[in-house]
Enzyme design. Structure first.
Site, PDB file in Angstrom:
ATOM      1  N   ALA A  69     -54.870   8.524   4.298  1.00 17.84           N
ATOM      2  CA  ALA A  69     -55.616   8.197   3.080  1.00 17.84           C
ATOM      3  C   ALA A  69     -57.029   7.815   3.497  1.00 17.84           C
ATOM      4  O   ALA A  69     -57.272   7.428   4.642  1.00 17.84           O
ATOM      5  CB  ALA A  69     -54.931   7.058   2.346  1.00 17.84           C
ATOM      6  N   GLY A 113     -51.108   8.574   5.678  1.00 15.38           N
ATOM      7  CA  GLY A 113     -50.755   9.326   4.478  1.00 15.38           C
ATOM      8  C   GLY A 113     -50.618  10.825   4.743  1.00 15.38           C
ATOM      9  O   GLY A 113     -49.917  11.527   4.005  1.00 15.38           O
ATOM     10  N   GLU A 116     -47.175  11.175   5.930  1.00 15.85           N
ATOM     11  CA  GLU A 116     -46.306  10.946   4.761  1.00 15.85           C
ATOM     12  C   GLU A 116     -46.312  12.145   3.819  1.00 15.85           C
ATOM     13  O   GLU A 116     -45.278  12.533   3.280  1.00 15.85           O
ATOM     14  CB  GLU A 116     -46.755   9.671   4.030  1.00 15.85           C
ATOM     15  CG  GLU A 116     -46.478   8.420   4.858  1.00 15.85           C
ATOM     16  CD  GLU A 116     -47.134   7.169   4.288  1.00 15.85           C
ATOM     17  OE1 GLU A 116     -48.358   7.200   4.030  1.00 15.85           O
ATOM     18  OE2 GLU A 116     -46.433   6.174   4.103  1.00 15.85           O
ATOM     19  N   GLU A 136     -51.139   2.840  10.471  1.00 11.84           N
ATOM     20  CA  GLU A 136     -51.649   1.864   9.491  1.00 11.84           C
ATOM     21  C   GLU A 136     -51.697   0.446  10.041  1.00 11.84           C
ATOM     22  O   GLU A 136     -52.549  -0.348   9.661  1.00 11.84           O
ATOM     23  CB  GLU A 136     -50.785   1.879   8.219  1.00 11.84           C
ATOM     24  CG  GLU A 136     -50.918   3.129   7.359  1.00 11.84           C
ATOM     25  CD  GLU A 136     -49.958   4.241   7.738  1.00 11.84           C
ATOM     26  OE1 GLU A 136     -49.429   4.241   8.878  1.00 11.84           O
ATOM     27  OE2 GLU A 136     -49.732   5.119   6.890  1.00 11.84           O
TER      28      GLU A 136
HETATM   29  N1  DAK Z   1     -60.326   8.046   6.231  1.00  7.43           N
HETATM   30  C1  DAK Z   1     -61.676   8.251   6.135  1.00  7.43           C
HETATM   31  N2  DAK Z   1     -62.382   8.923   7.067  1.00  7.43           N
HETATM   32  C2  DAK Z   1     -61.729   9.389   8.148  1.00  7.43           C
HETATM   33  C3  DAK Z   1     -60.332   9.194   8.321  1.00  7.43           C
HETATM   34  C4  DAK Z   1     -59.609   8.485   7.281  1.00  7.43           C
HETATM   35  N3  DAK Z   1     -58.294   8.288   7.308  1.00  7.43           N
HETATM   36  N4  DAK Z   1     -59.973   9.756   9.491  1.00  7.43           N
HETATM   37  C5  DAK Z   1     -61.095  10.280  10.017  1.00  7.43           C
HETATM   38  N5  DAK Z   1     -62.164  10.066   9.232  1.00  7.43           N
HETATM   39  C6  DAK Z   1     -63.546  10.455   9.437  1.00  7.43           C
HETATM   40  C7  DAK Z   1     -64.197   9.616  10.523  1.00  7.43           C
HETATM   41  O1  DAK Z   1     -64.650   8.379   9.968  1.00  7.43           O
HETATM   42  C8  DAK Z   1     -65.323  10.504  10.956  1.00  7.43           C
HETATM   43  O2  DAK Z   1     -66.368  10.418  10.013  1.00  7.43           O
HETATM   44  P1  DAK Z   1     -67.928  10.386  10.493  1.00  7.43           P
HETATM   45  O3  DAK Z   1     -68.033   9.223  11.411  1.00  7.43           O
HETATM   46  O4  DAK Z   1     -68.135  11.707  11.194  1.00  7.43           O
HETATM   47  O5  DAK Z   1     -68.698  10.248   9.221  1.00  7.43           O
HETATM   48  C9  DAK Z   1     -64.716  11.890  10.849  1.00  7.43           C
HETATM   49  O6  DAK Z   1     -63.601  11.765   9.970  1.00  7.43           O
HETATM   50  C10 DAK Z   1     -64.206  12.413  12.194  1.00  7.43           C
HETATM   51  O7  DAK Z   1     -63.338  11.425  12.742  1.00  7.43           O
HETATM   52  P2  DAK Z   1     -63.504  10.856  14.233  1.00  7.43           P
HETATM   53  O8  DAK Z   1     -64.919  10.886  14.675  1.00  7.43           O
HETATM   54  O9  DAK Z   1     -62.795   9.553  14.289  1.00  7.43           O
HETATM   55  O10 DAK Z   1     -62.699  11.988  15.056  1.00  7.43           O
HETATM   56  P3  DAK Z   1     -61.909  11.785  16.408  1.00  7.43           P
HETATM   57  O11 DAK Z   1     -61.516  13.179  16.819  1.00  7.43           O
HETATM   58  O12 DAK Z   1     -62.658  10.953  17.380  1.00  7.43           O
HETATM   59  O13 DAK Z   1     -60.577  10.969  16.032  1.00  7.43           O
HETATM   60  C11 DAK Z   1     -58.618  10.475  14.647  1.00  7.43           C
HETATM   61  C12 DAK Z   1     -59.620  11.558  15.173  1.00  7.43           C
HETATM   62  C13 DAK Z   1     -57.736  11.168  13.623  1.00  7.43           C
HETATM   63  C14 DAK Z   1     -57.759   9.978  15.806  1.00  7.43           C
HETATM   64  C15 DAK Z   1     -59.444   9.306  14.036  1.00  7.43           C
HETATM   65  O14 DAK Z   1     -60.359   9.841  13.080  1.00  7.43           O
HETATM   66  C16 DAK Z   1     -58.572   8.304  13.320  1.00  7.43           C
HETATM   67  O15 DAK Z   1     -57.932   7.451  13.970  1.00  7.43           O
HETATM   68  N6  DAK Z   1     -58.573   8.316  11.994  1.00  7.43           N
HETATM   69  C17 DAK Z   1     -57.894   7.338  11.156  1.00  7.43           C
HETATM   70  C18 DAK Z   1     -56.419   7.544  11.180  1.00  7.43           C
HETATM   71  C19 DAK Z   1     -55.676   6.498  10.343  1.00  7.43           C
HETATM   72  O16 DAK Z   1     -55.772   5.284  10.610  1.00  7.43           O
HETATM   73  N7  DAK Z   1     -54.964   6.936   9.321  1.00  7.43           N
HETATM   74  C20 DAK Z   1     -54.216   6.037   8.436  1.00  7.43           C
HETATM   75  C21 DAK Z   1     -55.074   5.647   7.254  1.00  7.43           C
HETATM   76  S1  DAK Z   1     -54.198   4.549   6.130  1.00  7.43           S
HETATM   77  C22 DAK Z   1     -50.352   5.060  -0.626  1.00  7.43           C
HETATM   78  C23 DAK Z   1     -50.625   6.358  -0.250  1.00  7.43           C
HETATM   79  C24 DAK Z   1     -51.125   6.602   1.017  1.00  7.43           C
HETATM   80  C25 DAK Z   1     -51.395   5.580   1.885  1.00  7.43           C
HETATM   81  C26 DAK Z   1     -51.139   4.291   1.496  1.00  7.43           C
HETATM   82  C27 DAK Z   1     -50.618   4.021   0.236  1.00  7.43           C
HETATM   83  N8  DAK Z   1     -49.819   4.760  -1.922  1.00  7.43           N
HETATM   84  C28 DAK Z   1     -49.271   5.887  -2.748  1.00  7.43           C
HETATM   85  C29 DAK Z   1     -49.640   3.437  -2.390  1.00  7.43           C
HETATM   86  C30 DAK Z   1     -51.963   5.909   3.204  1.00  7.43           C
HETATM   87  C31 DAK Z   1     -52.633   5.074   3.994  1.00  7.43           C
HETATM   88  C32 DAK Z   1     -53.274   5.638   5.203  1.00  7.43           C
HETATM   89  O17 DAK Z   1     -53.157   6.774   5.514  1.00  7.43           O
END
Ligand code: DAK
Length: 262
Positions: A69, A113, A116, A136
């Site tokens: 997300a 997400g 998921e 998360e």
């Molecule tokens: N959200 C926003 N931007 C994201 C992102 C995300 N989840 N993942 C990556 N980006 C963006 C980065 O900020 C970066 O943007 P700029 O800096 O270029 O502007 C760009 O994508 C490229 O990412 P990286 O520079 O970080 O690329 P790397 O290759 O170095 O790393 C990575 C890739 C996938 C390992 C890293 O980007 C990463 O760790 N991303 C976050 C992963 C994460 O924590 N995901 C979980 C998010 S929480 C619900 C429904 C859904 C959910 C909850 C509730 N309900 C129905 C109630 C879900 C929650 C989640 O998913």
């Protein structure tokens, strides 16, 4: 269908075709914001309602199926925005109501997400580059779209706890061993294999396909006895279709079945 955050296409040349949905926010690694999820829901509903479509495939880019997300969108949320506004229940629940098969074709990151969403699909075909994770906990939250429930059902408690508590990613080979994905293929073959799987489903009787999906899903709800009775009733019902007569007649006469979808 005109969308900004996804691409939609119809693929295949048979009597029934495949609705292909490509998540398309490449700069954000397909981070799933509200706009994208609304569009995904609308596309899923449209393909589900289209009699010419037999199966749906959801994919992302080579780098990311979806990195979760959108953290930028969630960062300032308060309890009023989440619990109070019933945070994104609307568009994250749509996929559960789709009656046709939905296949996830996953390359690169499927995190949070994104993992998921892949697990909400009926099965996952993964490229050898795929990486699955529920990171998360590193953000001070927990999975919120079914991760703590679907992941243990797919891979068992030990691996699910490991992934949810340590945030370690699972690569494609481990995901296949653990039962999270049905097949792993070289990246270059991912879409070919996923679309061929969809094509093979498109050739079948859609009624039996929908009942098969409904019955397998029932295995994750209720008791074994209830599930077996549910399956039996669906099985009985299929003998009211012309497609059952056609399928069995085709087998007995050593020819390919030509299902009429009734
Ligand atoms: N959200 C926003 N931007 C994201 C992102 C995300 N989840 N993942 C990556 N980006 C963006 C980065 O900020 C970066 O943007 P700029 O800096 O270029 O502007 C760009 O994508 C490229 O990412 P990286 O520079 O970080 O690329 P790397 O290759 O170095 O790393 C990575 C890739 C996938 C390992 C890293 O980007 C990463 O760790 N991303 C976050 C992963 C994460 O924590 N995901 C979980 C998010 S929480 C619900 C429904 C859904 C959910 C909850 C509730 N309900 C129905 C109630 C879900 C929650 C989640 O998913």
């Amino acid at each position: 269908m005109g969308f900004e955050n996804i691409l939609t296409e119809v693929r295949g040349t048979g009597a029934r075709q495949t609705g292909l949905i490509t998540l398309n926010r490449p700069k954000q690694l397909n981070a799933l914001n509200d706009a994208l999820m609304d569009e995904l829901g609308a596309a899923l509903k449209a393909f589900d309602a289209d009699a010419a479509i037999g199966c749906i495939v959801i994919t992302g880019s080579e780098k990311a199926f979806a990195a979760g997300a959108d953290i930028a969108a969630m960062a300032k949320f308060s309890l009023t925005d989440t619990y109070g506004a019933d945070f994104i229940t609307r568009n994250w629940e749509t996929i559960r109501s789709v009656r046709k098969p939905v296949i996830a074709a996953v390359a690169g990151f499927a995190l949070g997400g994104g993992c998921e969403l892949a697990m909400m699909c009926d099965f996952i075909i993964a490229a050898d580059t795929a990486k699955f994770g529920q990171p998360e906990i590193k953000l001070g939250i927990i999975p919120g779209a079914g991760g703590t429930q679907r992941l243990p059902r797919a891979v068992g408690k030990a691996k699910a706890m490991d992934m949810v508590l340590t945030s370690r990613m699972m690569d494609a080979a481990e995901a296949e061993r653990a039962g999270l994905v049905s097949r792993v293929v070289p990246l270059a073959e991912l879409m070919g294999v996923a679309l061929a799987a969809a094509d093979s489903i498109n050739e079948l009787s859609g009624i039996s396909v929908m009942m098969a999906k409904e019955s397998v899903n029932r295995a994750f709800e209720g008791t074994l006895a209830d599930g077996i009775m549910f399956e039996r009733r669906l099985f009985h019902t299929l003998f009211a279709t012309e497609d059952q007569k056609e399928g069995m007649d085709a087998f007995l006469n050593k020819r390919k079945a030509a299902f009429k979808q009734r």
